[in-house]
Design a protein around this motif. Sequence first.
Motif, PDB file in Angstrom:
ATOM      1  N   UNK A  27       0.830  -1.196   0.000  1.00  0.00           N
ATOM      2  CA  UNK A  27       0.000   0.000   0.000  1.00  0.00           C
ATOM      3  C   UNK A  27       0.872   1.256   0.000  1.00  0.00           C
ATOM      4  N   UNK A  28       0.351   2.385  -0.485  1.00  0.00           N
ATOM      5  CA  UNK A  28       1.166   3.609  -0.599  1.00  0.00           C
ATOM      6  C   UNK A  28       1.382   4.286   0.749  1.00  0.00           C
ATOM      7  N   UNK A  29       2.363   5.137   0.782  1.00  0.00           N
ATOM      8  CA  UNK A  29       2.611   5.992   1.942  1.00  0.00           C
ATOM      9  C   UNK A  29       1.795   7.270   1.761  1.00  0.00           C
ATOM     10  N   UNK A  30       0.764   7.426   2.591  1.00  0.00           N
ATOM     11  CA  UNK A  30      -0.103   8.601   2.504  1.00  0.00           C
ATOM     12  C   UNK A  30       0.123   9.554   3.679  1.00  0.00           C
ATOM     13  N   UNK A  31       1.336   9.531   4.211  1.00  0.00           N
ATOM     14  CA  UNK A  31       1.671  10.442   5.309  1.00  0.00           C
ATOM     15  C   UNK A  31       1.460  11.887   4.851  1.00  0.00           C
ATOM     16  N   UNK A  32       0.978  12.750   5.743  1.00  0.00           N
ATOM     17  CA  UNK A  32       0.770  12.531   7.182  1.00  0.00           C
ATOM     18  C   UNK A  32      -0.574  11.887   7.533  1.00  0.00           C
ATOM     19  N   UNK A  33      -1.394  11.563   6.535  1.00  0.00           N
ATOM     20  CA  UNK A  33      -2.670  10.913   6.841  1.00  0.00           C
ATOM     21  C   UNK A  33      -2.435   9.536   7.433  1.00  0.00           C
ATOM     22  N   UNK A  34      -1.815   8.637   6.689  1.00  0.00           N
ATOM     23  CA  UNK A  34      -1.451   7.314   7.181  1.00  0.00           C
ATOM     24  C   UNK A  34      -0.221   6.825   6.417  1.00  0.00           C
ATOM     25  N   UNK A  35       0.703   6.185   7.138  1.00  0.00           N
ATOM     26  CA  UNK A  35       1.804   5.518   6.461  1.00  0.00           C
ATOM     27  C   UNK A  35       1.348   4.126   6.022  1.00  0.00           C
ATOM     28  N   UNK A  36       2.152   3.353   5.266  1.00  0.00           N
ATOM     29  CA  UNK A  36       1.681   2.058   4.766  1.00  0.00           C
ATOM     30  C   UNK A  36       1.212   1.089   5.852  1.00  0.00           C
ATOM     31  N   UNK A  37       1.922   1.021   6.965  1.00  0.00           N
ATOM     32  CA  UNK A  37       1.529   0.094   8.021  1.00  0.00           C
ATOM     33  C   UNK A  37       0.219   0.522   8.660  1.00  0.00           C
ATOM     34  N   UNK A  38       0.035   1.806   8.868  1.00  0.00           N
ATOM     35  CA  UNK A  38      -1.243   2.290   9.418  1.00  0.00           C
ATOM     36  C   UNK A  38      -2.395   1.991   8.465  1.00  0.00           C
ATOM     37  N   UNK A  39      -2.165   2.147   7.177  1.00  0.00           N
ATOM     38  CA  UNK A  39      -3.182   1.788   6.190  1.00  0.00           C
ATOM     39  C   UNK A  39      -3.494   0.300   6.230  1.00  0.00           C
ATOM     40  N   UNK A  40      -2.453  -0.518   6.318  1.00  0.00           N
ATOM     41  CA  UNK A  40      -2.648  -1.967   6.380  1.00  0.00           C
ATOM     42  C   UNK A  40      -3.468  -2.370   7.599  1.00  0.00           C
TER      43      UNK A  40
END
Length: 270
Positions: free
Chosen positions: A111-124
Amino acid sequence: MTNGWKLAIQEDMLPGPTLEDRFAQAADLSLGGIEFWSATLADQAREIERLSGRKGVVAASINNGRRSRFLDPDPGERARALAELTEAIQLAGRIGASGVVFVPHFFGPLLPDLSPFMNPVELERALLSSQLKALAEQVEQAGVQLWVEPVNRHETHLLLRLEDAASIVAPLSLARLGIVADLFHMALEEDDIPSAILRNGSHIGHVHLADSNRRLPGHGATDFPAALAALSQIGYDGWLAFECGEPGQNQAAAKAYFAELPGALTALFG
């Protein structure tokens, strides 16, 4: 000798060649159950139903293995993964298995890195929680458990330790959702296996048995009596399933496992 524990073995660790042979071989080893692979389960379900209970051996559990990816950016791939797991859940209920084991993700993040919204692990983690909530009705209707398995750092970046898996399932408060304590992965990731079991005991629904080198108990460094004592302390009464070697690809070594298992039982229980 099983000392009252419910012991099972993965189907490809029995030499067979037929399912009827494997049920008989499990009984010869005083094992009460077999863990089946979901990829071939649909083709075997009718025969498993026919054989279940033969000489006291039943379908213990289903292992989803490495199939389609739950945490892929492609919606089609995620849909395939959820359809496969849903089928495994439904078939587990049909054959009387206690539950289904699945690893949410293997290897690195997709999954992509959408920081500062969510990084890949937070998205996962957010996506996995949503998927587990959506599966709750299927699990309830089938009358089985669903167990999230953490694995070692060489196989995933996501859920490595028991506490990682527990941190996903605990907030959902779903009675049929739990985690797997795999003693091989724990030997690589946990500082203290008994302590990890005690800390996360309320979530443990299934146990995989293999030594620190993924061989049968007695061939590595894991202190199995200490691990079993911790499981006993938390009141664990589920299956302990042998998962050694190359899970799902052990047929070539099955005759050797069959010959070595009596010694492994001695290593476990004395």
